[in-house]
Scaffold this motif. Structure first.
Motif, mmCIF file in Angstrom:
data_model
loop_
_atom_site.group_PDB
_atom_site.id
_atom_site.type_symbol
_atom_site.label_atom_id
_atom_site.label_comp_id
_atom_site.label_asym_id
_atom_site.label_seq_id
_atom_site.Cartn_x
_atom_site.Cartn_y
_atom_site.Cartn_z
ATOM 1 N N ILE A 5 5.379 25.298 11.542
ATOM 2 C CA ILE A 5 4.393 26.048 10.752
ATOM 3 C C ILE A 5 4.803 26.089 9.275
ATOM 4 O O ILE A 5 3.962 25.918 8.379
ATOM 5 N N ARG A 6 6.112 26.263 9.051
ATOM 6 C CA ARG A 6 6.605 26.302 7.655
ATOM 7 C C ARG A 6 6.391 24.945 6.975
ATOM 8 O O ARG A 6 6.017 24.888 5.810
ATOM 9 N N LEU A 7 6.631 23.878 7.750
ATOM 10 C CA LEU A 7 6.431 22.527 7.193
ATOM 11 C C LEU A 7 4.952 22.306 6.843
ATOM 12 O O LEU A 7 4.630 21.729 5.808
ATOM 13 N N VAL A 8 4.074 22.775 7.726
ATOM 14 C CA VAL A 8 2.633 22.643 7.483
ATOM 15 C C VAL A 8 2.254 23.426 6.221
ATOM 16 O O VAL A 8 1.532 22.917 5.345
ATOM 17 N N GLU A 9 2.753 24.649 6.123
ATOM 18 C CA GLU A 9 2.441 25.478 4.946
ATOM 19 C C GLU A 9 2.984 24.860 3.660
ATOM 20 O O GLU A 9 2.331 24.896 2.618
ATOM 21 N N ARG A 10 4.168 24.254 3.763
ATOM 22 C CA ARG A 10 4.750 23.582 2.586
ATOM 23 C C ARG A 10 3.873 22.414 2.140
ATOM 24 O O ARG A 10 3.662 22.196 0.951
ATOM 25 N N TYR A 11 3.332 21.665 3.109
ATOM 26 C CA TYR A 11 2.463 20.529 2.763
ATOM 27 C C TYR A 11 1.189 21.036 2.085
ATOM 28 O O TYR A 11 0.763 20.480 1.061
ATOM 29 N N ILE A 12 0.597 22.077 2.667
ATOM 30 C CA ILE A 12 -0.647 22.626 2.088
ATOM 31 C C ILE A 12 -0.380 23.134 0.670
ATOM 32 O O ILE A 12 -1.231 23.006 -0.215
ATOM 33 N N ALA A 13 0.828 23.659 0.447
ATOM 34 C CA ALA A 13 1.196 24.153 -0.888
ATOM 35 C C ALA A 13 1.476 23.025 -1.879
ATOM 36 O O ALA A 13 1.668 23.273 -3.068
#
Lengths: 181, 194
Positions: A5-13
């Motif tokens: 989830i953190r990796l996904v959020e980092r990509y979206i950011a």
């Protein structure tokens, strides 16, 4: 390795490097899953890449209700099934010729060839049954995880798995190859 | 926990994977000693598990993350270029020109259509023009009827003799004094605004 989830959020950011981490984490599992559906190395390579590209492009549709792995598996399965449906006619013709050759040389096959034979027989199963066996036996997913990936109930997964194993044993028996305890 | 035959059959893949707790594992092992059907199922699943996936090679694993990243980037750029295509000044001007052309074409077409519709209508006849009387339909039998009507003066033309009914005679009968009075009255009326 970081939480999905953190990796996904980092990509979206805006952090593009997180894509690489996600791919590295799941590439072997997705490749194996796709290969067991497709049975062709070159096509599996392309479809594995397509699965990740589709997942990253649609990452904003990932609602975090299920795990990232379940969501990624769903994309891989849909990509593989679409590919199978598009090339069904060609595959059927090819498969028949392979099966014919294999059946005639059944007495001489070695252990490795036996495995390939089982693999081809697995392809003869209906999509849902094959998928249930692949996810339960090869990917080691539990019934509830398999149900989420397949988008059906646990009861349906159990039925698909049970019927799939039964049918596979029948197919192998019909072709003169039986596994005993 | 007591696991029945069907439940054990269902969870054999989990048993082989080693993902079950010890208590369940020992229960399954005890069941397998007595159940030929489950032993056969386990052998079959073990055989299935031996079916390996060919390794595509290190190069594939090493380059896949980068290739995925590049493809995503390229697809994003393509999507962006399609979007930006409509935001540049030249395409905007072209779009406006096309729209104007469409509006003009539509207006002209509509006008032409209206003209055509009018042309297709009955020829216009003014109510002030005298229609040409068609005498061809009048037969000899109609003549007495016309004569009768003429007799009662229904069809006679009203030719008015203006001199006969004009004020000239009346004015002529007035005396000079009366004429002057009338003249003064007219003048007075004119001053009062009619």
């Amino acid at each position: 390795m970081e939480d999905d989830i953190r990796l996904v959020e980092r990509y979206i950011a805006g952090d593009g490097r997180s894509i690489e981490e996600l791919v590295m984490k799941y590439q072997k599992q997705i490749y194996a899953l796709v290969y067991r559906m497709i049975n062709d190395i070159e096509e599996t390579k392309d479809l594995t890449q397509n699965t990740f590209v589709k997942a990253i492009n649609g990452i904003r549709n990932f609602r975090k209700e299920a795990s990232f792995k379940t969501w990624l598996y769903q994309i891989a399965i849909n990509t593989s099934l679409n590919h199978i449906r598009q090339s069904r006619y060609v595959e059927t013709e090819l498969e028949e010729s392979i099966m014919g050759n294999q059946a005639s040389a059944l007495s001489d096959i070695i252990e490795n060839e036996k495995r390939n034979y089982i693999k081809r027989c697995l392809d003869e199963l209906p999509e849902r049954q094959r998928l249930a066996i692949v996810l339960r036996v090869y990917d080691g997913l539990s019934c509830s995880e398999t149900a989420k990936v397949m988008g059906c109930s646990e009861g349906a997964v159990k039925a698909h798995y049970h019927n799939g194993v039964k049918r596979l044993r029948e197919i192998l028996k019909e072709k003169g190859y039986e596994i005993r305890s | 926990m007591k696991l029945d035959h069907n439940r054990i059959k269902e969870i054999l893949p989990d048993y082989l994977k080693g993902s079950l707790p010890e208590e369940m594992r020992s229960e399954i092992e005890n069941h397998l000693k007595d159940c030929k059907d489950c032993r056969s199922e386990m052998s079959f699943i073990t055989e299935l598990m031996k079916v390996e996936v060919p390794d595509p090679g290190d190069l594939f694993w090493q380059t896949l993350p980068q290739r995925v990243k590049e493809t995503v980037k390229e697809e994003k750029a393509k999507r962006f270029s399609v979007k930006s295509l409509f935001l540049r000044p030249l395409p905007v001007a072209a779009t406006v020109a096309v729209l104007l052309l469409l509006v003009l074409t539509y207006t002209t077409t509509m006008q032409k259509k209206e003209i055509k519709e009018i042309a297709d209508l009955e020829p216009y006849s003014s109510p002030f023009t005298i229609a040409v009387v068609d005498y061809s339909s009048i037969t000899e039998k109609d003549i007495p009827l016309i004569s009768e009507k003429l007799a009662v003066n229904e069809l006679s033309l009203q030719t008015e003799n203006f001199l006969e009914y004009s004020y000239v005679k009346e004015f002529a009968s007035l005396s000079s004094k009366e004429m002057e009075g009338l003249y003064e009255a007219i003048k007075q009326e004119h001053r009062n605004g009619g």
